[in-house]
Structure formats: structure tokens, C-alpha cells
Design a protein around this motif. Sequence first.
Motif, PDB file in Angstrom:
ATOM      1  N   GLY A  32       0.816  -1.210   0.000  1.00 34.47           N
ATOM      2  CA  GLY A  32       0.000   0.000   0.000  1.00 34.47           C
ATOM      3  C   GLY A  32       0.847   1.255   0.000  1.00 34.47           C
ATOM      4  O   GLY A  32       0.546   2.231  -0.695  1.00 34.47           O
ATOM      5  N   LYS A  33       1.925   1.233   0.764  1.00 36.93           N
ATOM      6  CA  LYS A  33       2.836   2.385   0.805  1.00 36.93           C
ATOM      7  C   LYS A  33       3.471   2.610  -0.574  1.00 36.93           C
ATOM      8  O   LYS A  33       3.580   3.749  -1.039  1.00 36.93           O
ATOM      9  N   ILE A  34       3.890   1.538  -1.209  1.00 40.07           N
ATOM     10  CA  ILE A  34       4.511   1.657  -2.532  1.00 40.07           C
ATOM     11  C   ILE A  34       3.498   2.172  -3.547  1.00 40.07           C
ATOM     12  O   ILE A  34       3.830   3.007  -4.407  1.00 40.07           O
ATOM     13  N   ARG A  35       2.258   1.711  -3.470  1.00 41.71           N
ATOM     14  CA  ARG A  35       1.221   2.215  -4.384  1.00 41.71           C
ATOM     15  C   ARG A  35       1.009   3.715  -4.204  1.00 41.71           C
ATOM     16  O   ARG A  35       0.867   4.445  -5.187  1.00 41.71           O
ATOM     17  N   ARG A  36       0.971   4.174  -2.954  1.00 44.05           N
ATOM     18  CA  ARG A  36       0.813   5.610  -2.699  1.00 44.05           C
ATOM     19  C   ARG A  36       1.993   6.400  -3.249  1.00 44.05           C
ATOM     20  O   ARG A  36       1.815   7.469  -3.844  1.00 44.05           O
ATOM     21  N   GLN A  37       3.196   5.878  -3.093  1.00 44.77           N
ATOM     22  CA  GLN A  37       4.372   6.559  -3.615  1.00 44.77           C
ATOM     23  C   GLN A  37       4.335   6.634  -5.141  1.00 44.77           C
ATOM     24  O   GLN A  37       4.692   7.660  -5.726  1.00 44.77           O
ATOM     25  N   LEU A  38       3.910   5.555  -5.777  1.00 48.17           N
ATOM     26  CA  LEU A  38       3.800   5.560  -7.243  1.00 48.17           C
ATOM     27  C   LEU A  38       2.756   6.565  -7.716  1.00 48.17           C
ATOM     28  O   LEU A  38       2.963   7.269  -8.718  1.00 48.17           O
ATOM     29  N   GLU A  39       1.637   6.622  -7.013  1.00 46.17           N
ATOM     30  CA  GLU A  39       0.593   7.581  -7.386  1.00 46.17           C
ATOM     31  C   GLU A  39       1.100   9.015  -7.231  1.00 46.17           C
ATOM     32  O   GLU A  39       0.838   9.865  -8.086  1.00 46.17           O
ATOM     33  N   ASN A  40       1.824   9.298  -6.168  1.00 45.07           N
ATOM     34  CA  ASN A  40       2.396  10.629  -5.981  1.00 45.07           C
ATOM     35  C   ASN A  40       3.393  10.951  -7.087  1.00 45.07           C
ATOM     36  O   ASN A  40       3.426  12.074  -7.598  1.00 45.07           O
ATOM     37  N   LEU A  41       4.195   9.981  -7.474  1.00 41.69           N
ATOM     38  CA  LEU A  41       5.157  10.182  -8.551  1.00 41.69           C
ATOM     39  C   LEU A  41       4.439  10.465  -9.865  1.00 41.69           C
ATOM     40  O   LEU A  41       4.840  11.359 -10.631  1.00 41.69           O
ATOM     41  N   ARG A  42       3.354   9.735 -10.142  1.00 40.41           N
ATOM     42  CA  ARG A  42       2.581   9.985 -11.369  1.00 40.41           C
ATOM     43  C   ARG A  42       2.020  11.400 -11.386  1.00 40.41           C
ATOM     44  O   ARG A  42       2.058  12.086 -12.407  1.00 40.41           O
ATOM     45  N   ARG A  43       1.482  11.816 -10.243  1.00 40.72           N
ATOM     46  CA  ARG A  43       0.947  13.183 -10.156  1.00 40.72           C
ATOM     47  C   ARG A  43       2.037  14.219 -10.399  1.00 40.72           C
ATOM     48  O   ARG A  43       1.827  15.211 -11.096  1.00 40.72           O
ATOM     49  N   MET A  44       3.205  14.003  -9.805  1.00 38.49           N
ATOM     50  CA  MET A  44       4.312  14.936  -9.980  1.00 38.49           C
ATOM     51  C   MET A  44       4.725  15.009 -11.447  1.00 38.49           C
ATOM     52  O   MET A  44       4.991  16.110 -11.975  1.00 38.49           O
ATOM     53  N   LEU A  45       4.780  13.883 -12.105  1.00 43.73           N
ATOM     54  CA  LEU A  45       5.158  13.867 -13.520  1.00 43.73           C
ATOM     55  C   LEU A  45       4.102  14.550 -14.387  1.00 43.73           C
ATOM     56  O   LEU A  45       4.438  15.255 -15.340  1.00 43.73           O
ATOM     57  N   GLU A  46       2.836  14.329 -14.074  1.00 40.98           N
ATOM     58  CA  GLU A  46       1.770  14.994 -14.825  1.00 40.98           C
ATOM     59  C   GLU A  46       1.846  16.506 -14.654  1.00 40.98           C
ATOM     60  O   GLU A  46       1.673  17.250 -15.616  1.00 40.98           O
ATOM     61  N   GLU A  47       2.091  16.951 -13.436  1.00 39.75           N
ATOM     62  CA  GLU A  47       2.219  18.392 -13.171  1.00 39.75           C
ATOM     63  C   GLU A  47       3.419  18.980 -13.914  1.00 39.75           C
ATOM     64  O   GLU A  47       3.345  20.077 -14.454  1.00 39.75           O
ATOM     65  N   ARG A  48       4.497  18.240 -13.954  1.00 42.13           N
ATOM     66  CA  ARG A  48       5.691  18.719 -14.647  1.00 42.13           C
ATOM     67  C   ARG A  48       5.445  18.816 -16.149  1.00 42.13           C
ATOM     68  O   ARG A  48       5.884  19.740 -16.797  1.00 42.13           O
ATOM     69  N   ASP A  49       4.709  17.858 -16.705  1.00 40.73           N
ATOM     70  CA  ASP A  49       4.433  17.865 -18.140  1.00 40.73           C
ATOM     71  C   ASP A  49       3.465  18.957 -18.533  1.00 40.73           C
ATOM     72  O   ASP A  49       3.488  19.425 -19.678  1.00 40.73           O
ATOM     73  N   LYS A  50       2.627  19.391 -17.626  1.00 36.78           N
ATOM     74  CA  LYS A  50       1.655  20.456 -17.923  1.00 36.78           C
ATOM     75  C   LYS A  50       2.327  21.817 -18.082  1.00 36.78           C
ATOM     76  O   LYS A  50       1.838  22.683 -18.772  1.00 36.78           O
ATOM     77  N   THR A  51       3.455  21.998 -17.423  1.00 39.70           N
ATOM     78  CA  THR A  51       4.122  23.304 -17.466  1.00 39.70           C
ATOM     79  C   THR A  51       5.068  23.434 -18.614  1.00 39.70           C
ATOM     80  O   THR A  51       5.366  22.610 -19.353  1.00 39.70           O
TER      81      THR A  51
END
Length: 51
Positions: A32-51
Motif C-alpha cells: 500500500g505504501k509503494i502504491r501511494r508513492q507511485l501515485e504521488n510520482l505519477r501526479r508529480m510527472l503529470e504536473e511537470r508535463d503540464k508546465t
Amino acid sequence: MDERNFTFMFYGLAAAWAILAAYVVYLGAREGKIRRQLENLRRMLEERDKT
């Protein structure tokens, strides 16, 4: 066979199952911890790609 042997066998098996159950719970929490970390990483990458 002596009744004490069955008692020791029961406690041994109960301890083995308890350890196995604790390990499965530990692995589930870790997953569960690893899944949360992966989801946070995906969000960070999406935010970076938007800019």
C-alpha cells in the motif's frame, strides 16, 4: 503418543500461522505504501508535463 506432544505441536503450528499472518499483513502494508508513492510520482510527472 503422549498428549504433551500434541500440545507442543498445536502451539508450534499456532505460532507458525501467527508469524505467517503477521508477515502477510506486513507485506500488504508495504504494498500500500509503494502504491501511494507511485501515485504521488505519477501526479508529480503529470504536473511537470503540464508546465
